[in-house]
Scaffold this motif. Structure first.
Motif, PDB file in Angstrom:
ATOM      1  N   ASP A  98      17.674  63.193  76.052  1.00  0.00           N
ATOM      2  CA  ASP A  98      16.609  62.410  75.417  1.00  0.00           C
ATOM      3  C   ASP A  98      17.090  61.071  74.854  1.00  0.00           C
ATOM      4  O   ASP A  98      16.651  60.643  73.788  1.00  0.00           O
ATOM      5  CB  ASP A  98      15.944  63.253  74.322  1.00  0.00           C
ATOM      6  CG  ASP A  98      14.566  62.721  73.950  1.00  0.00           C
ATOM      7  OD1 ASP A  98      13.908  62.104  74.807  1.00  0.00           O
ATOM      8  OD2 ASP A  98      14.167  62.911  72.783  1.00  0.00           O
ATOM      9  N   LYS A  99      17.953  60.406  75.583  1.00  0.00           N
ATOM     10  CA  LYS A  99      18.494  59.136  75.101  1.00  0.00           C
ATOM     11  C   LYS A  99      17.429  58.048  75.020  1.00  0.00           C
ATOM     12  O   LYS A  99      17.515  57.177  74.160  1.00  0.00           O
ATOM     13  CB  LYS A  99      19.646  58.669  75.997  1.00  0.00           C
ATOM     14  CG  LYS A  99      20.872  59.540  75.869  1.00  0.00           C
ATOM     15  CD  LYS A  99      22.127  58.894  76.382  1.00  0.00           C
ATOM     16  CE  LYS A  99      22.174  58.721  77.863  1.00  0.00           C
ATOM     17  NZ  LYS A  99      23.465  58.163  78.320  1.00  0.00           N
ATOM     18  N   PHE A 100      16.428  58.096  75.878  1.00  0.00           N
ATOM     19  CA  PHE A 100      15.395  57.065  75.825  1.00  0.00           C
ATOM     20  C   PHE A 100      14.699  57.073  74.467  1.00  0.00           C
ATOM     21  O   PHE A 100      14.590  56.040  73.813  1.00  0.00           O
ATOM     22  CB  PHE A 100      14.373  57.239  76.951  1.00  0.00           C
ATOM     23  CG  PHE A 100      13.312  56.184  76.928  1.00  0.00           C
ATOM     24  CD1 PHE A 100      13.575  54.908  77.413  1.00  0.00           C
ATOM     25  CD2 PHE A 100      12.065  56.439  76.400  1.00  0.00           C
ATOM     26  CE1 PHE A 100      12.604  53.912  77.380  1.00  0.00           C
ATOM     27  CE2 PHE A 100      11.087  55.453  76.365  1.00  0.00           C
ATOM     28  CZ  PHE A 100      11.360  54.189  76.856  1.00  0.00           C
ATOM     29  N   ASN A 101      14.233  58.224  74.047  1.00  0.00           N
ATOM     30  CA  ASN A 101      13.518  58.307  72.766  1.00  0.00           C
ATOM     31  C   ASN A 101      14.419  58.059  71.569  1.00  0.00           C
ATOM     32  O   ASN A 101      13.970  57.561  70.541  1.00  0.00           O
ATOM     33  CB  ASN A 101      12.824  59.660  72.633  1.00  0.00           C
ATOM     34  CG  ASN A 101      11.643  59.764  73.569  1.00  0.00           C
ATOM     35  OD1 ASN A 101      10.908  58.807  73.764  1.00  0.00           O
ATOM     36  ND2 ASN A 101      11.480  60.916  74.180  1.00  0.00           N
ATOM     37  N   LYS A 102      15.673  58.391  71.689  1.00  0.00           N
ATOM     38  CA  LYS A 102      16.599  58.224  70.566  1.00  0.00           C
ATOM     39  C   LYS A 102      17.170  56.813  70.455  1.00  0.00           C
ATOM     40  O   LYS A 102      17.357  56.314  69.346  1.00  0.00           O
ATOM     41  CB  LYS A 102      17.771  59.194  70.706  1.00  0.00           C
ATOM     42  CG  LYS A 102      17.424  60.641  70.551  1.00  0.00           C
ATOM     43  CD  LYS A 102      18.679  61.478  70.770  1.00  0.00           C
ATOM     44  CE  LYS A 102      18.410  62.949  70.817  1.00  0.00           C
ATOM     45  NZ  LYS A 102      19.637  63.716  71.152  1.00  0.00           N
ATOM     46  N   TYR A 103      17.488  56.195  71.600  1.00  0.00           N
ATOM     47  CA  TYR A 103      18.314  54.992  71.544  1.00  0.00           C
ATOM     48  C   TYR A 103      17.833  53.763  72.315  1.00  0.00           C
ATOM     49  O   TYR A 103      18.395  52.691  72.142  1.00  0.00           O
ATOM     50  CB  TYR A 103      19.720  55.306  72.077  1.00  0.00           C
ATOM     51  CG  TYR A 103      20.384  56.464  71.416  1.00  0.00           C
ATOM     52  CD1 TYR A 103      20.695  56.450  70.052  1.00  0.00           C
ATOM     53  CD2 TYR A 103      20.718  57.594  72.143  1.00  0.00           C
ATOM     54  CE1 TYR A 103      21.324  57.534  69.447  1.00  0.00           C
ATOM     55  CE2 TYR A 103      21.352  58.672  71.557  1.00  0.00           C
ATOM     56  CZ  TYR A 103      21.650  58.635  70.206  1.00  0.00           C
ATOM     57  OH  TYR A 103      22.275  59.700  69.627  1.00  0.00           O
ATOM     58  N   PHE A 104      16.849  53.898  73.194  1.00  0.00           N
ATOM     59  CA  PHE A 104      16.486  52.753  74.029  1.00  0.00           C
ATOM     60  C   PHE A 104      16.140  51.535  73.178  1.00  0.00           C
ATOM     61  O   PHE A 104      15.416  51.633  72.199  1.00  0.00           O
ATOM     62  CB  PHE A 104      15.306  53.077  74.944  1.00  0.00           C
ATOM     63  CG  PHE A 104      14.866  51.902  75.761  1.00  0.00           C
ATOM     64  CD1 PHE A 104      15.639  51.447  76.816  1.00  0.00           C
ATOM     65  CD2 PHE A 104      13.711  51.215  75.447  1.00  0.00           C
ATOM     66  CE1 PHE A 104      15.249  50.350  77.560  1.00  0.00           C
ATOM     67  CE2 PHE A 104      13.311  50.110  76.180  1.00  0.00           C
ATOM     68  CZ  PHE A 104      14.085  49.680  77.240  1.00  0.00           C
ATOM     69  N   SER A 105      16.681  50.390  73.577  1.00  0.00           N
ATOM     70  CA  SER A 105      16.408  49.130  72.880  1.00  0.00           C
ATOM     71  C   SER A 105      15.775  48.142  73.844  1.00  0.00           C
ATOM     72  O   SER A 105      16.247  47.985  74.971  1.00  0.00           O
ATOM     73  CB  SER A 105      17.710  48.546  72.336  1.00  0.00           C
ATOM     74  OG  SER A 105      17.486  47.237  71.844  1.00  0.00           O
ATOM     75  N   THR A 106      14.746  47.466  73.403  1.00  0.00           N
ATOM     76  CA  THR A 106      14.116  46.428  74.218  1.00  0.00           C
ATOM     77  C   THR A 106      14.838  45.095  74.112  1.00  0.00           C
ATOM     78  O   THR A 106      14.527  44.146  74.830  1.00  0.00           O
ATOM     79  CB  THR A 106      12.647  46.222  73.798  1.00  0.00           C
ATOM     80  OG1 THR A 106      12.619  45.820  72.424  1.00  0.00           O
ATOM     81  CG2 THR A 106      11.840  47.501  73.971  1.00  0.00           C
ATOM     82  N   LYS A 107      15.820  45.017  73.230  1.00  0.00           N
ATOM     83  CA  LYS A 107      16.552  43.759  73.015  1.00  0.00           C
ATOM     84  C   LYS A 107      17.402  43.411  74.235  1.00  0.00           C
ATOM     85  O   LYS A 107      17.988  44.294  74.852  1.00  0.00           O
ATOM     86  CB  LYS A 107      17.454  43.866  71.792  1.00  0.00           C
ATOM     87  CG  LYS A 107      16.702  44.034  70.492  1.00  0.00           C
ATOM     88  CD  LYS A 107      17.667  44.196  69.344  1.00  0.00           C
ATOM     89  CE  LYS A 107      16.926  44.466  68.037  1.00  0.00           C
ATOM     90  NZ  LYS A 107      17.863  44.748  66.938  1.00  0.00           N
ATOM     91  N   PRO A 108      17.479  42.134  74.553  1.00  0.00           N
ATOM     92  CA  PRO A 108      18.327  41.728  75.680  1.00  0.00           C
ATOM     93  C   PRO A 108      19.812  41.817  75.343  1.00  0.00           C
ATOM     94  O   PRO A 108      20.203  41.790  74.178  1.00  0.00           O
ATOM     95  CB  PRO A 108      17.924  40.269  75.918  1.00  0.00           C
ATOM     96  CG  PRO A 108      17.411  39.807  74.595  1.00  0.00           C
ATOM     97  CD  PRO A 108      16.812  41.004  73.923  1.00  0.00           C
ATOM     98  N   GLY A 109      20.613  41.920  76.397  1.00  0.00           N
ATOM     99  CA  GLY A 109      22.055  41.842  76.243  1.00  0.00           C
ATOM    100  C   GLY A 109      22.478  40.389  76.325  1.00  0.00           C
ATOM    101  O   GLY A 109      21.651  39.467  76.221  1.00  0.00           O
ATOM    102  N   GLU A 110      23.744  40.166  76.557  1.00  0.00           N
ATOM    103  CA  GLU A 110      24.279  38.805  76.604  1.00  0.00           C
ATOM    104  C   GLU A 110      24.232  38.197  77.998  1.00  0.00           C
ATOM    105  O   GLU A 110      24.207  36.979  78.152  1.00  0.00           O
ATOM    106  CB  GLU A 110      25.720  38.797  76.099  1.00  0.00           C
ATOM    107  CG  GLU A 110      25.837  39.190  74.648  1.00  0.00           C
ATOM    108  CD  GLU A 110      27.291  39.281  74.205  1.00  0.00           C
ATOM    109  OE1 GLU A 110      28.193  38.897  74.960  1.00  0.00           O
ATOM    110  OE2 GLU A 110      27.498  39.735  73.071  1.00  0.00           O
ATOM    111  N   GLY A 111      24.252  39.019  79.053  1.00  0.00           N
ATOM    112  CA  GLY A 111      24.319  38.486  80.407  1.00  0.00           C
ATOM    113  C   GLY A 111      25.684  37.861  80.638  1.00  0.00           C
ATOM    114  O   GLY A 111      26.628  38.090  79.904  1.00  0.00           O
ATOM    115  N   ASP A 112      25.761  37.071  81.706  1.00  0.00           N
ATOM    116  CA  ASP A 112      27.040  36.407  82.037  1.00  0.00           C
ATOM    117  C   ASP A 112      27.328  35.232  81.149  1.00  0.00           C
ATOM    118  O   ASP A 112      26.517  34.522  80.705  1.00  0.00           O
ATOM    119  CB  ASP A 112      27.030  35.937  83.493  1.00  0.00           C
ATOM    120  CG  ASP A 112      27.189  37.098  84.448  1.00  0.00           C
ATOM    121  OD1 ASP A 112      27.630  38.188  84.034  1.00  0.00           O
ATOM    122  OD2 ASP A 112      26.856  36.920  85.629  1.00  0.00           O
TER     123      ASP A 112
END
Length: 112
Positions: A98-112
């Motif tokens: 259940d990682k989606f419900n516990k930890y999913f973040s809509t925030k972007p990463g850094e990319g290249d």
């Protein structure tokens, strides 16, 4: 057909897959990656590179949610084309349920 990144990637975010992608269709969120389904050429080279088996062909059952999530966030998260170190605690989250419900973040990463 396209490939999708699934829940297994959340909090693991290994980036071995991005280095082998010939069309650079991976996008980085804060704690997972996604594949842009319209850019993926269905070559499949990314799937065996994922050390946690988080990448699946969209033809497998019950991946509709993940296809839509990959589509949605690949439109807003930055592109990633080079391998980065995985989070220090990535191995601790590989088989957590259940990682989606516990930890999913809509925030972007850094990319290249």
């Amino acid at each position: 057909m396209t490939y999708v990144v699934t829940e297994v990637c959340i909090k693991c975010k290994y980036t071995d897959c991005v280095e082998v992608c010939p069309v650079d269709c991976f996008y980085e969120g804060e704690n997972m990656l996604v594949i842009h389904p319209d850019e993926c050429i269905d070559c499949g080279v990314c799937e065996p590179e994922c050390p946690v088996d988080a990448i699946k062909p969209d033809t497998e059952p019950n991946l509709e949610k993940w296809l839509e999530l990959n589509r949605q966030y690949s439109e807003t998260w930055p592109n990633i084309t080079t391998k980065k170190p995985a989070p220090a605690d990535a191995d601790a989250f590989v088989s957590e349920p259940d990682k989606f419900n516990k930890y999913f973040s809509t925030k972007p990463g850094e990319g290249d």
